[in-house]
Design a protein around this motif. Structure first.
Motif, PDB file in Angstrom:
ATOM      1  N   SER A  12       0.812  -1.213   0.000  1.00 22.60           N
ATOM      2  CA  SER A  12       0.000   0.000   0.000  1.00 22.60           C
ATOM      3  C   SER A  12       0.852   1.273   0.000  1.00 22.60           C
ATOM      4  O   SER A  12       0.321   2.356  -0.132  1.00 22.60           O
ATOM      5  CB  SER A  12      -0.959   0.040   1.202  1.00 22.60           C
ATOM      6  N   GLY A  44      -1.716  12.177   0.375  1.00 16.66           N
ATOM      7  CA  GLY A  44      -2.867  11.405  -0.070  1.00 16.66           C
ATOM      8  C   GLY A  44      -4.104  11.725   0.758  1.00 16.66           C
ATOM      9  O   GLY A  44      -5.176  12.016   0.210  1.00 16.66           O
ATOM     10  N   ALA A  45      -3.955  11.683   2.064  1.00 12.36           N
ATOM     11  CA  ALA A  45      -5.099  11.954   2.941  1.00 12.36           C
ATOM     12  C   ALA A  45      -5.619  13.373   2.717  1.00 12.36           C
ATOM     13  O   ALA A  45      -6.825  13.625   2.757  1.00 12.36           O
ATOM     14  CB  ALA A  45      -4.697  11.752   4.399  1.00 12.36           C
ATOM     15  N   GLU A  67      -7.690  13.287  -0.314  1.00 12.74           N
ATOM     16  CA  GLU A  67      -9.004  12.702  -0.005  1.00 12.74           C
ATOM     17  C   GLU A  67      -9.920  13.755   0.595  1.00 12.74           C
ATOM     18  O   GLU A  67     -11.088  13.888   0.213  1.00 12.74           O
ATOM     19  CB  GLU A  67      -8.864  11.576   1.023  1.00 12.74           C
ATOM     20  N   HIS A 106      -8.390   1.984   3.227  1.00 12.35           N
ATOM     21  CA  HIS A 106      -7.330   2.622   4.005  1.00 12.35           C
ATOM     22  C   HIS A 106      -7.996   3.491   5.074  1.00 12.35           C
ATOM     23  O   HIS A 106      -9.000   4.145   4.806  1.00 12.35           O
ATOM     24  CB  HIS A 106      -6.504   3.498   3.056  1.00 12.35           C
ATOM     25  N   THR A 119      -7.451   6.252   6.211  1.00 17.03           N
ATOM     26  CA  THR A 119      -7.615   7.688   5.941  1.00 17.03           C
ATOM     27  C   THR A 119      -8.960   7.985   5.276  1.00 17.03           C
ATOM     28  O   THR A 119      -9.453   9.102   5.382  1.00 17.03           O
ATOM     29  CB  THR A 119      -6.491   8.199   5.015  1.00 17.03           C
ATOM     30  N   ASP A 121      -9.764   6.311  -4.498  1.00 12.75           N
ATOM     31  CA  ASP A 121      -8.494   6.472  -3.776  1.00 12.75           C
ATOM     32  C   ASP A 121      -7.394   5.931  -4.680  1.00 12.75           C
ATOM     33  O   ASP A 121      -7.203   4.726  -4.797  1.00 12.75           O
ATOM     34  CB  ASP A 121      -8.556   5.703  -2.446  1.00 12.75           C
ATOM     35  N   ASN A 173      -1.165   9.756  -5.299  1.00 15.58           N
ATOM     36  CA  ASN A 173      -0.022  10.051  -4.427  1.00 15.58           C
ATOM     37  C   ASN A 173       1.218  10.145  -5.299  1.00 15.58           C
ATOM     38  O   ASN A 173       1.738   9.115  -5.739  1.00 15.58           O
ATOM     39  CB  ASN A 173       0.184   8.931  -3.395  1.00 15.58           C
ATOM     40  N   HIS A 196       3.970  10.896  -4.289  1.00 16.15           N
ATOM     41  CA  HIS A 196       5.027  10.313  -3.463  1.00 16.15           C
ATOM     42  C   HIS A 196       4.824   8.807  -3.269  1.00 16.15           C
ATOM     43  O   HIS A 196       5.206   8.253  -2.271  1.00 16.15           O
ATOM     44  CB  HIS A 196       5.102  11.024  -2.112  1.00 16.15           C
ATOM     45  N   LYS A 197       4.182   8.156  -4.181  1.00 18.59           N
ATOM     46  CA  LYS A 197       4.192   6.694  -4.206  1.00 18.59           C
ATOM     47  C   LYS A 197       4.408   6.308  -5.665  1.00 18.59           C
ATOM     48  O   LYS A 197       5.496   5.979  -6.082  1.00 18.59           O
ATOM     49  CB  LYS A 197       2.867   6.110  -3.673  1.00 18.59           C
TER      50      LYS A 197
HETATM   51  C1  LIG Z   1      -0.842   5.861   1.439  1.00 18.72           C
HETATM   52  C2  LIG Z   1      -2.276   5.748   1.220  1.00 18.72           C
HETATM   53  C3  LIG Z   1      -3.140   6.813   1.567  1.00 18.72           C
HETATM   54  C4  LIG Z   1      -2.691   8.049   2.303  1.00 18.72           C
HETATM   55  O1  LIG Z   1      -1.645   8.770   1.702  1.00 18.72           O
HETATM   56  P1  LIG Z   1      -0.758   9.747   2.597  1.00 18.72           P
HETATM   57  O2  LIG Z   1       0.089  10.494   1.639  1.00 18.72           O
HETATM   58  O3  LIG Z   1       0.021   8.881   3.529  1.00 18.72           O
HETATM   59  O4  LIG Z   1      -1.691  10.659   3.339  1.00 18.72           O
HETATM   60  C5  LIG Z   1      -4.475   6.658   1.265  1.00 18.72           C
HETATM   61  N1  LIG Z   1      -4.956   5.543   0.704  1.00 18.72           N
HETATM   62  C6  LIG Z   1      -4.157   4.510   0.353  1.00 18.72           C
HETATM   63  C7  LIG Z   1      -4.758   3.289  -0.276  1.00 18.72           C
HETATM   64  C8  LIG Z   1      -2.791   4.567   0.618  1.00 18.72           C
HETATM   65  O5  LIG Z   1      -2.003   3.541   0.321  1.00 18.72           O
END
Ligand SMILES: *Cc1c(COP(=O)(O)O)cnc(C)c1O
Length: 473
Positions: A69, A129-130, A133, A161, A163, A234, A258, A260-261
Motif C-alpha cells: 500500500s 494522499g489523505a 481525499e 485505508h 484515511t 483512492d 499520491n 510520493h508513491k
Molecule cells: C498511502 C495511502 C493513503 C494516504 O496517503 P498519505 O500520503 O500517507 O496521506 C491513502 N490511501 C491509500 C490506499 C494509501 O495507500
C-alpha cells in the motif's frame, strides 16, 4: 552509538569572533553572554557522525522495501537533480510573468496526470494522499450543497485505508461501512442495502487494499449514479493500472493520486508529498484555487473559480515534489505502462512462490500487491506476524506492511513494485521460506528477532504507553 553532544571534543568547525560577527548594532539585552551548549566538533567529525547515523537507517537504496500500500519504489536521482535547478528556486509570490517556467511545468504535469487518470480538471495543491481525499470530499460536499441536495452519508468498504473514513468524517459526512464478499471485493447486495437518497458518495480503492481488482466496478458506478451519488477513487496506489485503464473509464467522479508513491518522489519519514485531485467536468468549478491555466501564450494562476472550496495549501502545494514527479513521467514516457506491467508481474510471482509457506486468504490473481497471513504460524508455532516482520529485518529487507488491511487477521501485505529484479525477489522468497521453516523448527529464534539491527527487540508496549523522549546520560 554516542550522541553528537557526547562526541564533543572542543574542535570547533568554525569560530567567529565578536568582531567578525559585527553585533554592535544589537542592544545589550539581546546579546547572549553565556555558552549556548552546542556540540563542538570539526566539520569532518560532524560528517562522520551523520554518516554513521544514516548507515544505521534502512532505505530503498540499501535493500528490498516491499511495503504494501505504500509503493516504495526507487526514486531516480535525476529527479533530485532537476528539482534543485536554480531556476525552480523562485519565491512563490512573484508575478506570473516571472514564473513562466515553473507554471509551465505545473501545467504540463496537470495535463499528464489528466491523461493518466482520464479526468477533466485537476489541482496539484494537496500535500498528501489523505489531504487529497479531504479535498475531494470537500468538493463533493460543496457540490451537493450548491445544487441543493441534502446528502450526508458516505459509503466505505471495510477493506479501505483508514484515511478514507477519517477524510470523509472531517469533511462533515457520516460513514457507512460495508463488508467485503468472499472474493475480497465490494459486496453489491451489502451496498444496495445501505443505499438511500441521502448518500453522497462511495469511496473506493481499485485495485483495493487486498491488491484485488474490483470486477464489478462498472456495475457499482451505475448503481451509485442511478442514486444521484458520486464515486471517489483512492488512487494512492496507481501502480497497477497506469496506461491500462483509468478511474474515468471505471465511472469515478473524483480521484486523488499520491505522487510520493506512484510517481517516484521520496516518502517515509514525514517529508513533503503531493496528493493531486482530479475531477470530472461537472466538478471543475469546485477545485481549490489557484488553478494553473494556459491561454495559448501565457501560463497563469486562476483564483477566480466559481464555487471553489478555497485554498487547501499555501501557494501551489509542494513544488519540488511536482518537479520530481514530472521528471519521472517524462523519463518513463510510454514505459509508464510497463511499470504497471512489471509491478503486477512481480507481485504475482511473489504471491505464487510464498503461498506454499504462508496462508493466502484470497487466492485470486493480484494486481500490484497481495496479502498473506501469518495465522498458521501463530496457531501452530506461537509466532505472530509481528515476530515474522522483525525476523525479516535480519535478512536485509524492510518488513512489509503488517496488520493491514484490517479484514485479514495477522495480515502481511507485500508490494514489490516494478523497480526490483528477479534476483531480489528470489532472495526475498528464500528469506521468507527460511523464516517459515524456522517458525516450526526453532520458534524461539524468530520470537527474539531481530538479531542484527542496531536496536534489538524493543518493548513496544512501554514505548507506546510511557514514551520517554528525553535523552539522559
Ligand atoms: C498511502 C495511502 C493513503 C494516504 O496517503 P498519505 O500520503 O500517507 O496521506 C491513502 N490511501 C491509500 C490506499 C494509501 O495507500
Amino acid at each position: 552509538m554516542k550522541t553528537i553532544f557526547e562526541k564533543t571534543n572542543g574542535n570547533d568547525g568554525i569560530n567567529f569572533t565578536d568582531k567578525e560577527l559585527n553585533l554592535d548594532f544589537l542592544p545589550d539585552e539581546a546579546v547572549r553572554n553565556g555558552e549556548i551548549g552546542l556540540p563542538q566538533l570539526s566539520e569532518l567529525d560532524v560528517m562522520r557522525h551523520y554518516k554513521e547515523l544514516s548507515d544505521k537507517n534502512f532505505c530503498i537504496e540499501k535493500g528490498f522495501y516491499p511495503l504494501g500500500s505504500c509503493t516504495m519504489k526507487y526514486n531516480p536521482k535525476i529527479n533530485e537533480l532537476l528539482a534543485s535547478l536554480e531556476g525552480f528556486n523562485i519565491h512563490p509570490s512573484v508575478d506570473d510573468d516571472m514564473a513562466q517556467g515553473s507554471l509551465e511545468l505545473m501545467y504540463k504535469l496537470q495535463q499528464a496526470l489528466l491523461k493518466i487518470t482520464g479526468m477533466d480538471a485537476i489541482t496539484l495543491q494537496p500535500s498528501a494522499g489523505a489531504h487529497g481525499e479531504m479535498t475531494g470530499m470537500m468538493i463533493i460536499k460543496k457540490y451537493f450543497d450548491t445544487i441543493g441536495e441534502k446528502r450526508t452519508k458516505v459509503i466505505i468498504p471495510d477493506s479501505a485505508h483508514g484515511t478514507n473514513p477519517a477524510s470523509a468524517k472531517m469533511s462533515g459526512f457520516d460513514i457507512i461501512e460495508i463488508k467485503s464478499n468472499e472474493k475480497g471485493q465490494v459486496d453489491i447486495e451489502a451496498l444496495k442495502s445501505v443505499l438511500t437518497p441521502d448518500v453522497a458518495a462511495i469511496m473506493m480503492t481499485n485495485p483495493n487494499t487486498l491488491g484485488i481488482f474490483e470486477e464489478q466496478v462498472e456495475e457499482i458506478s451505475k448503481i451509485m449514479h442511478d442514486n444521484g451519488s458520486l464515486l471517489y477513487y483512492d488512487g494512492a496506489n496507481f501502480n497497477a493500472i497506469m496506461g491500462y485503464t483509468n478511474p474515468k473509464l471505471m465511472g469515478f467522479d473524483v480521484v486523488h493520486l499520491n505522487l510520493h508513491k506512484t510517481f517516484a518522489t521520496p516518502h517515509g519519514g514525514g517529508g513533503p508529498g503531493a496528493g493531486p485531485v482530479a475531477v470530472v467536468e461537472k466538478l471543475k468549478d469546485y477545485l481549490p484555487v489557484p488553478v494553473i491555466e494556459f491561454d495559448g501564450e501565457k501560463y497563469k494562476r486562476n483564483y477566480n473559480i466559481r464555487h471553489s472550496i478555497g485554498s487547501v495549501k499555501d501557494f501551489y502545494g509542494n513544488f519540488s515534489v511536482l518537479v520530481k514527479a514530472y521528471t519521472y513521467i517524462l523519463m518513463m514516457g510510454k514505459n509508464l505502462k510497463k511499470a504497471s506491467e512489471h509491478a503486477v508481474l512481480n507481485a504475482n510471482y511473489l504471491k505464487e512462490k510464498l503461498k506454499k509457506y504462508y496462508d493466502l486468504p484470497y487466492d485470486e490473481p493480484c494486481m500490484h500487491e497481495f496479502v498473506i497471513t501469518g495465522e498458521k504460524q501463530k496457531h501452530e508455532n506461537g509466532v505472530s506476524t509481528l515476530n515474522i516482520a522483525k525476523a525479516i529485518m535480519d535478512g536485509n529487507a524492510h518488513p512489509p506492511t503488517v496488520y493491514f488491511p484490517l479484514i485479514v487477521h495477522e495480515a502481511i501485505m507485500i508490494e514489490p513494485t516494478e523497480s526490483e529484479n528477479k534476483e531480489v525477489l528470489d532472495d526475498f522468497v528464500q528469506l521468507m521460506i527460511k523464516i517459515a521453516n524456522e517458525c516450526s523448527a526453532n520458534p524461539e529464534a524468530v520470537l527474539c528477532a531481530p538479531h542484527t539491527t542496531p536496536v534489538k527487540k524493543i518493548d513496544e508496549v512501554t514505548a507506546a504507553r510511557h514514551p520517554d523522549l528525553k535523552y539522559t546520560d
